[in-house]
Write an enzyme that holds these catalytic residues in place. Structure first.
Site, PDB file in Angstrom:
ATOM      1  N   THR A   1      38.091  56.726  41.010  1.00 24.33           N
ATOM      2  CA  THR A   1      38.063  57.981  40.268  1.00 24.33           C
ATOM      3  C   THR A   1      38.059  57.696  38.770  1.00 24.33           C
ATOM      4  O   THR A   1      38.248  56.567  38.328  1.00 24.33           O
ATOM      5  CB  THR A   1      39.275  58.860  40.623  1.00 24.33           C
TER       6      THR A   1
ATOM      7  N   PRO B   1      51.313  37.716  34.135  1.00 15.83           N
ATOM      8  CA  PRO B   1      51.831  38.095  32.815  1.00 15.83           C
ATOM      9  C   PRO B   1      51.188  39.369  32.310  1.00 15.83           C
ATOM     10  O   PRO B   1      50.019  39.658  32.588  1.00 15.83           O
ATOM     11  CB  PRO B   1      51.450  36.895  31.942  1.00 15.83           C
TER      12      PRO B   1
ATOM     13  N   THR C   1      44.531  45.982  40.034  1.00 14.79           N
ATOM     14  CA  THR C   1      43.185  45.465  39.784  1.00 14.79           C
ATOM     15  C   THR C   1      43.221  44.013  39.338  1.00 14.79           C
ATOM     16  O   THR C   1      42.428  43.183  39.813  1.00 14.79           O
ATOM     17  CB  THR C   1      42.469  46.330  38.742  1.00 14.79           C
TER      18      THR C   1
ATOM     19  N   GLU D   1      41.070  46.899  47.441  1.00 14.00           N
ATOM     20  CA  GLU D   1      42.018  47.468  46.478  1.00 14.00           C
ATOM     21  C   GLU D   1      42.132  48.966  46.680  1.00 14.00           C
ATOM     22  O   GLU D   1      41.134  49.690  46.669  1.00 14.00           O
ATOM     23  CB  GLU D   1      41.582  47.194  45.032  1.00 14.00           C
TER      24      GLU D   1
ATOM     25  N   ALA E   1      43.772  52.912  45.799  1.00 13.72           N
ATOM     26  CA  ALA E   1      43.811  53.775  44.616  1.00 13.72           C
ATOM     27  C   ALA E   1      45.224  54.325  44.494  1.00 13.72           C
ATOM     28  O   ALA E   1      45.731  54.950  45.425  1.00 13.72           O
ATOM     29  CB  ALA E   1      42.811  54.920  44.763  1.00 13.72           C
TER      30      ALA E   1
ATOM     31  N   LYS F   1      36.355  48.399  46.736  1.00 11.88           N
ATOM     32  CA  LYS F   1      37.126  49.540  46.239  1.00 11.88           C
ATOM     33  C   LYS F   1      36.641  50.760  47.018  1.00 11.88           C
ATOM     34  O   LYS F   1      35.555  51.292  46.754  1.00 11.88           O
ATOM     35  CB  LYS F   1      36.870  49.735  44.736  1.00 11.88           C
TER      36      LYS F   1
ATOM     37  N   GLY G   1      49.122  41.660  30.189  1.00  9.84           N
ATOM     38  CA  GLY G   1      47.945  41.361  29.380  1.00  9.84           C
ATOM     39  C   GLY G   1      46.977  40.393  30.024  1.00  9.84           C
ATOM     40  O   GLY G   1      45.956  40.043  29.415  1.00  9.84           O
TER      41      GLY G   1
ATOM     42  N   ASP H   1      37.599  49.860  37.931  1.00  7.64           N
ATOM     43  CA  ASP H   1      38.352  48.724  38.462  1.00  7.64           C
ATOM     44  C   ASP H   1      37.422  47.642  38.996  1.00  7.64           C
ATOM     45  O   ASP H   1      37.631  46.447  38.763  1.00  7.64           O
ATOM     46  CB  ASP H   1      39.291  49.194  39.588  1.00  7.64           C
TER      47      ASP H   1
ATOM     48  N   GLY I   1      53.109  42.814  38.787  1.00  5.59           N
ATOM     49  CA  GLY I   1      51.787  43.014  38.223  1.00  5.59           C
ATOM     50  C   GLY I   1      51.647  42.808  36.736  1.00  5.59           C
ATOM     51  O   GLY I   1      50.542  42.556  36.258  1.00  5.59           O
TER      52      GLY I   1
END
Length: 221
Positions: free
Chosen positions: A37, A198, A15, A103, A105, A33, A200, A45, A168
């Site tokens: 779910t 990075p 995401t 994107e 799932a 998307k 976070g 997302d 990611g």
């Protein structure tokens, strides 16, 4: 152009990668998307992408349980649209937008409909008449080599050559496995690492997120 963002697993950073690519491609971009779910458990997302980027978004199917889409649908007795319908809707969006970013799932072979259709099927269908780039989002830590090579091989079995690997969520301090995997991931897959986000990054305020995207995607074509 149509961009597909897939991952080696759930929770690998798809995401945030999708949001970063949306910022990179700028105005005229829409993020799609096909199946979401776990509605009501966490921020969806597509909402994360919209918050971080401000770009146009679309969500085709929403399911309550935090499970694979076909599992969540069968559990509730819900019929969800087939991959062919998703493909048609994305083609239509590609007619009116410069860039469509899709994107997935979970991982590449997670079922997105009741008939066993996957993101791999969707990407292969779109690639018949559109320029499609596929990015594989992966972890940098121990275990990533197997998962990433399996995903890359599955794409190649559908004549889809990945445009690049995206790390990611890279921790500030790298251990031995992380240090080695920076070289090992492209070696075992034959696919370059084109971006590193990075850990976070998704928690940054939108203005800072957008400012820093270019530094994360410096090698992204």
């Amino acid at each position: 152009m149509i961009i597909i963002v897939t991952g080696t697993d759930t929770g690998v950073g798809k995401t945030v990668t999708t949001a970063a690519l949306a910022v990179r491609y700028g105005p005229g971009t829409i993020v799609v998307k096909p199946a979401q779910t776990g509605i009501g458990t966490d921020e969806p997302d597509i909402s994360v992408v919209e918050r971080l980027t401000g770009c146009e978004v679309a969500e085709f199917t929403r399911l309550e349980d935090p499970l694979a889409p076909d599992t969540a649908a069968r559990r509730r007795g819900i019929a969800i649209p087939p991959i062919s319908e998703h493909t048609a809707r994305i083609r239509e969006l590609a007619r009116t937008h410069d860039t469509v970013i899709v994107e997935g799932a979970g991982g590449l072979l997670v079922r997105l409909d009741n008939d066993g259709g996957t993101l791999s099927d969707l990407a292969a269908g779109l690639a018949r008449d559109h320029l499609v780039q596929v990015y594989v989002v992966t972890r940098v830590g121990l275990g990533t080599l197997n998962h990433t090579e399996l995903t890359v091989n599955a794409l190649r079995s559908r004549n889809l050559e990945p445009a690049g690997l995206v790390l990611g969520a890279v921790p500030k301090t790298l251990g031995l496995a992380e240090e080695c995997n920076l070289a090992e991931l492209p070696r075992v897959t034959g696919v370059p690492i084109v971006a590193a986000l990075p850990d976070g990054a998704g928690g940054l305020d939108p203005e800072r997120f957008r400012t820093e995207v270019d530094s994360w995607l410096s090698d992204c074509p």
